[in-house]
Structure formats: structure tokens, C-alpha cells
Design a protein around this motif. Sequence first.
Motif, PDB file in Angstrom:
ATOM      1  N   GLU A 393      29.338  71.584 -24.425  1.00 11.92           N
ATOM      2  CA  GLU A 393      30.510  72.179 -23.794  1.00 11.92           C
ATOM      3  C   GLU A 393      30.148  73.418 -22.980  1.00 11.92           C
ATOM      4  O   GLU A 393      30.696  73.645 -21.900  1.00 11.92           O
ATOM      5  N   ARG A 427      27.045  75.575 -27.263  1.00  8.46           N
ATOM      6  CA  ARG A 427      28.260  75.190 -27.972  1.00  8.46           C
ATOM      7  C   ARG A 427      28.539  73.707 -27.761  1.00  8.46           C
ATOM      8  O   ARG A 427      28.559  73.230 -26.617  1.00  8.46           O
ATOM      9  N   THR A 428      28.741  72.975 -28.854  1.00 10.02           N
ATOM     10  CA  THR A 428      29.166  71.584 -28.797  1.00 10.02           C
ATOM     11  C   THR A 428      30.564  71.489 -29.407  1.00 10.02           C
ATOM     12  O   THR A 428      31.184  72.504 -29.730  1.00 10.02           O
ATOM     13  N   ILE A 432      27.921  75.596 -33.033  1.00  5.22           N
ATOM     14  CA  ILE A 432      27.270  76.516 -32.103  1.00  5.22           C
ATOM     15  C   ILE A 432      25.825  76.667 -32.557  1.00  5.22           C
ATOM     16  O   ILE A 432      25.555  76.889 -33.741  1.00  5.22           O
ATOM     17  N   TYR A 433      24.894  76.530 -31.625  1.00  2.00           N
ATOM     18  CA  TYR A 433      23.481  76.529 -31.965  1.00  2.00           C
ATOM     19  C   TYR A 433      22.753  77.702 -31.319  1.00  2.00           C
ATOM     20  O   TYR A 433      22.945  77.997 -30.125  1.00  2.00           O
ATOM     21  N   CYS A 459      22.491  82.736 -39.306  1.00  2.00           N
ATOM     22  CA  CYS A 459      23.569  81.772 -39.088  1.00  2.00           C
ATOM     23  C   CYS A 459      24.397  81.575 -40.353  1.00  2.00           C
ATOM     24  O   CYS A 459      25.627  81.440 -40.282  1.00  2.00           O
ATOM     25  N   ARG A 470      34.393  82.908 -36.082  1.00  3.09           N
ATOM     26  CA  ARG A 470      33.137  82.284 -35.638  1.00  3.09           C
ATOM     27  C   ARG A 470      33.419  81.089 -34.733  1.00  3.09           C
ATOM     28  O   ARG A 470      32.654  80.108 -34.707  1.00  3.09           O
ATOM     29  N   GLY A 471      34.497  81.184 -33.985  1.00  2.00           N
ATOM     30  CA  GLY A 471      34.824  80.147 -33.012  1.00  2.00           C
ATOM     31  C   GLY A 471      35.272  78.838 -33.606  1.00  2.00           C
ATOM     32  O   GLY A 471      35.293  77.814 -32.902  1.00  2.00           O
ATOM     33  N   ARG A 473      33.724  76.987 -35.564  1.00  2.00           N
ATOM     34  CA  ARG A 473      32.600  76.056 -35.669  1.00  2.00           C
ATOM     35  C   ARG A 473      31.542  76.609 -36.617  1.00  2.00           C
ATOM     36  O   ARG A 473      31.434  77.811 -36.820  1.00  2.00           O
ATOM     37  N   TRP A 475      27.674  77.551 -37.378  1.00  2.00           N
ATOM     38  CA  TRP A 475      26.537  78.018 -36.596  1.00  2.00           C
ATOM     39  C   TRP A 475      25.247  77.471 -37.206  1.00  2.00           C
ATOM     40  O   TRP A 475      25.101  77.438 -38.430  1.00  2.00           O
ATOM     41  N   SER A 496      22.932  67.114 -27.413  1.00  2.00           N
ATOM     42  CA  SER A 496      23.737  67.493 -28.579  1.00  2.00           C
ATOM     43  C   SER A 496      23.272  66.762 -29.835  1.00  2.00           C
ATOM     44  O   SER A 496      23.311  67.312 -30.936  1.00  2.00           O
TER      45      SER A 496
END
Length: 518
Positions: A393, A427-428, A432-433, A459, A470-471, A473, A475, A496
Motif C-alpha cells: 500500500e 505498509r501492507t 507494517i514492516y 517491533c 500502531r496503525g 496493524r 509490526w 508482500s
Amino acid sequence: MFDGSNPLTLAAALTRRTEQLCIGLEQGIADIYELVTPVTAELLRWWFGEDACQARTFNFHPGQRQAILNVIVAHEVLDSPNLKDLYEQVCADALLEGTRLADVAQGKHGHPKYCLKMATGTGKTWVLQALLVWQLLNKTAALEEGPDDPRFTRRFLIVAPGLIVYERLLDAFLGKENEDKSRDFASSDIASYAELFTPPARRERIAQFVRNNVCQKQEIGLKAAMRLGLVKSLVLNKRKEVGALALEFKAERDTDGNVCLSEGQRVMLRAGLQKLRKLAADFARLDATRHPKMLVVCEDTAVAPLVAQFLRDEGLHDGDVLTVDSGRKAELGEKQWAPLRQRRLSEVTKLVMRESASLEVSKCIYTRLPYPTRSGGLERAFIEWAQLDAGVEAFCKISENRHDFVRLRYIKDDGLPALYIPDFLVRTADAIYLVETKAQQQVGHPNVQRKLRAATTWCERINALEPERRGGRRWHYALIGESLFYDWRGKGARLSELLAFSRARAVSTAQSQGDLAL
């Protein structure tokens, strides 16, 4: 053409070569960026880049700039091993004048050496400090990444022509002298002008090196240092071997939930005590009134009593152990902590980069993202794949100098603390990576694995927050080797999917980055 009667023929020719290589230096497009290490390129952008200079109230003046650049070109770009070679590379015709060839071929000129002719009061000390930073950071990077680079060093000897200059140098490196003869490092050039000398991500390393390694003339030699009680830092002879052990360095909890020292902490403390006893014996032979000290810093004050008791159990008396607690973290209120909890990429509105070493993107808040000009093929390929993959994304190449909120602390293989900044933030739909891309042969390097554990722990701490902070999502940290990257891309997989496959799994034991720092 050259003027054979000019004793500065070499300097003039070198300056011309440097000026040619540095056309476009301020805009980040000069040829020199392609010819130096990534560390040097980073420093050049920080010292002389247009945006960086405009953001500061003080910068190097043109004379200082030319002196710094001339040395970097002669030593790093041209890589001249001796004076004769430097002549041959920049003004070979000058060697035919008189006895110059025989003069420069003498044994005393058989190693790199440079003389910077600058008038009194024009800032020679700043040039000296800039070159020290250049050498130190490059040598450190070379040692961390694998093969050593003999062009750089971490060892410096500075000779002053008199006491006035000597005291000025001490002021510059250690700070002004207090009434009690101690020095205030905050008043040193390295600290006062840190914004000029060093990019943010590098400042702590430079400050630590200078504070812990500047040795005054009366301190040269261990015996003299012991007599004066000037040995302030404890260096473990076996720290590399200790650091390589598969140990946890964070306090653990027993079956009842009580905090207790981990085996890794006990090993480090015992190693410190062993060194302390050896130093005590050395001190005693020289001066019975002098005694070495060991400092143990615990981030969590709950661990401090455990350390104190362990030291007593190992044979120290109550009077030998002093505990000083600071609950500063506990004293901060919600209002003070709030600004520290959320940081965004958008706080950095602009990244400086060369158009020829960057790619246009649409899934990032920045319109272009940079990649290293040297050995940057893997990072460029990652940007291209992330831009095309529908499963991604948004993503960003993390800037070591600008995105200061993604700086992770870890313990290097040699036992020393360090900072680490991953390559990408991705971000997927469900995660989040933090992503690190590495040449395949470097994936198993001990320091790379230590960074992995530090990032995984970081993380997990984020994942302990409420989802909205944390959005929404989870991490994760993903370490991707070059072979695996190109194998998956070549088979038509999604980036992804590779990230989900490569993500590091948190260990079930105590976390790898400890509350105890030695």
C-alpha cells in the motif's frame, strides 16, 4: 600546463582536479559522489549540500571546504600510496622539472601525508575535526561490514607546536576547563557544533569516541594514567568472545514473576569484576591510594538492587558497592510523554537526493526515493518491486540523517553499543514492516543477526500498544537476502508475500536487548 617554479604546483593541480570532481556538489550531483564510499558521500551532503547548509547558522568557509575536499580526493578518490604517485596522477609533467622526481621518490615520502597551508585564525581545528570524523566513520563502517579498508583509521596522534595551541585543541575536543580542572564536554567543538560536523544518526558515536579516547600528553601510557587516576572506562579484553555467546542480556522473571538477572548479565558482570580485580592489582603496585572503579548502568531501576546484591555475592563488601537510582522515566507525566509516542514520516517534508540515483514513486509521501550509488542495485530493485506490487500500500526508504525516530540500539559483536537504522518501511493490508536488504554473504554476519534481534524486540514493543496507536496493524521486521529476493521476484511472487515469509519471529525467552548496559 604547470609552472615549474611554483613550489605549490601539486597543490594547485590537486585543487583543479578537486574542483572538476565537485561541480554540482551543493546540489548532490557532483562526480565525486560516485567515487567515494557511502559514508563519505553522506558526509559531503551533510557538510556542503545546499539544503543542509541553508538549515544551519554556521558552515565551513570556502578555504576550509577546499582543504577538506582536497584531502578526500587525494586520499580516498585517487588513493595515492605515496607522494610520487600523487604527482603522477594530477601533474605528471611537474616531475620532469629539475630534481623533483628524485626528491619525491625518497623513502621519507613513501606514505600518504598531506600539508594543509591555512593562515592563523582561519579554522584549521575545524578542518582537523572534520577529517577525523571522515576517517573514523569510514573505518568503523568498514570493520562492521566485512573487509577492512586500509585507507581509513580509528587511531590519531595530534602534535601541537606549543602550549597555547595544545590547550586550544583540548578545548576543541574535550571542552573548556572547569575550576576543578575537569572539562565541560558540552562546550567542546564536537558538541557545540555537532550540527555541522556530523549527521544526526552519527553524533552519538562520534561523541562517545572523542570523550572516551582523547588522551592528553601526561596520560600517554597506562602507568602514567593509573598514577593520575585517569582510567575512566573499563575495557573488557574478552568482550568480543563474551558478546558472541548466545546469551540474553535482559533481566528475566522467575516462576513467581519476580525480576532476576539473566545468565548473560551475570556473565558480563563477572567479566567486569575479573578486569576490575586485575586493574586493582596493577594500581596497587604503582600507587596504593588509587583505586579503579566499575560503572554499571541499569535502564530499569528495579534491576539495580539485583546487580548490587550479585556484586556482594561475588565478594565485594557493602562499602565497595554504591547504588544511585534515578526514576526520571517514572517522573514524566502523560503530557510530557505524549509527543514522544507518535512520530510520522511527514514530519520530514523533503529529502535531498540526486535525480540520477533516485526513482520516481507514487506510493510514498515523497515523489522520489534515493538508493546508494555504489552497490545499491538491491535497494533500487526493492523500490521498483514495491512500486509495482499491488500488495504494497505504501513504502519509504528510511533516511539515516532525517528520519531519526527509527534508530534502534543494539550490542555489537565486540560488546559495544551502537545504533541501527533499517532500509525501508513498508505498509501492507495487514502489517507494517521494517525491512533490511542485505547481500547474501552478509545475512549471517553476527552484527546483522544482532540488529535483527534488536529490531524484532522494537517491533514487539510497538505491538504491545493499542491497535489505534500502531496503525491498526502488527509490526514486523524482515531481513531479506539478495538471493532470496531475486529468486522470489524471478518466480513472479509478490513482494508482500516475501515480506510475510521473511519476517522475524519473536523469541519466547527474554528479549535480546537488555536493560543492563555495561
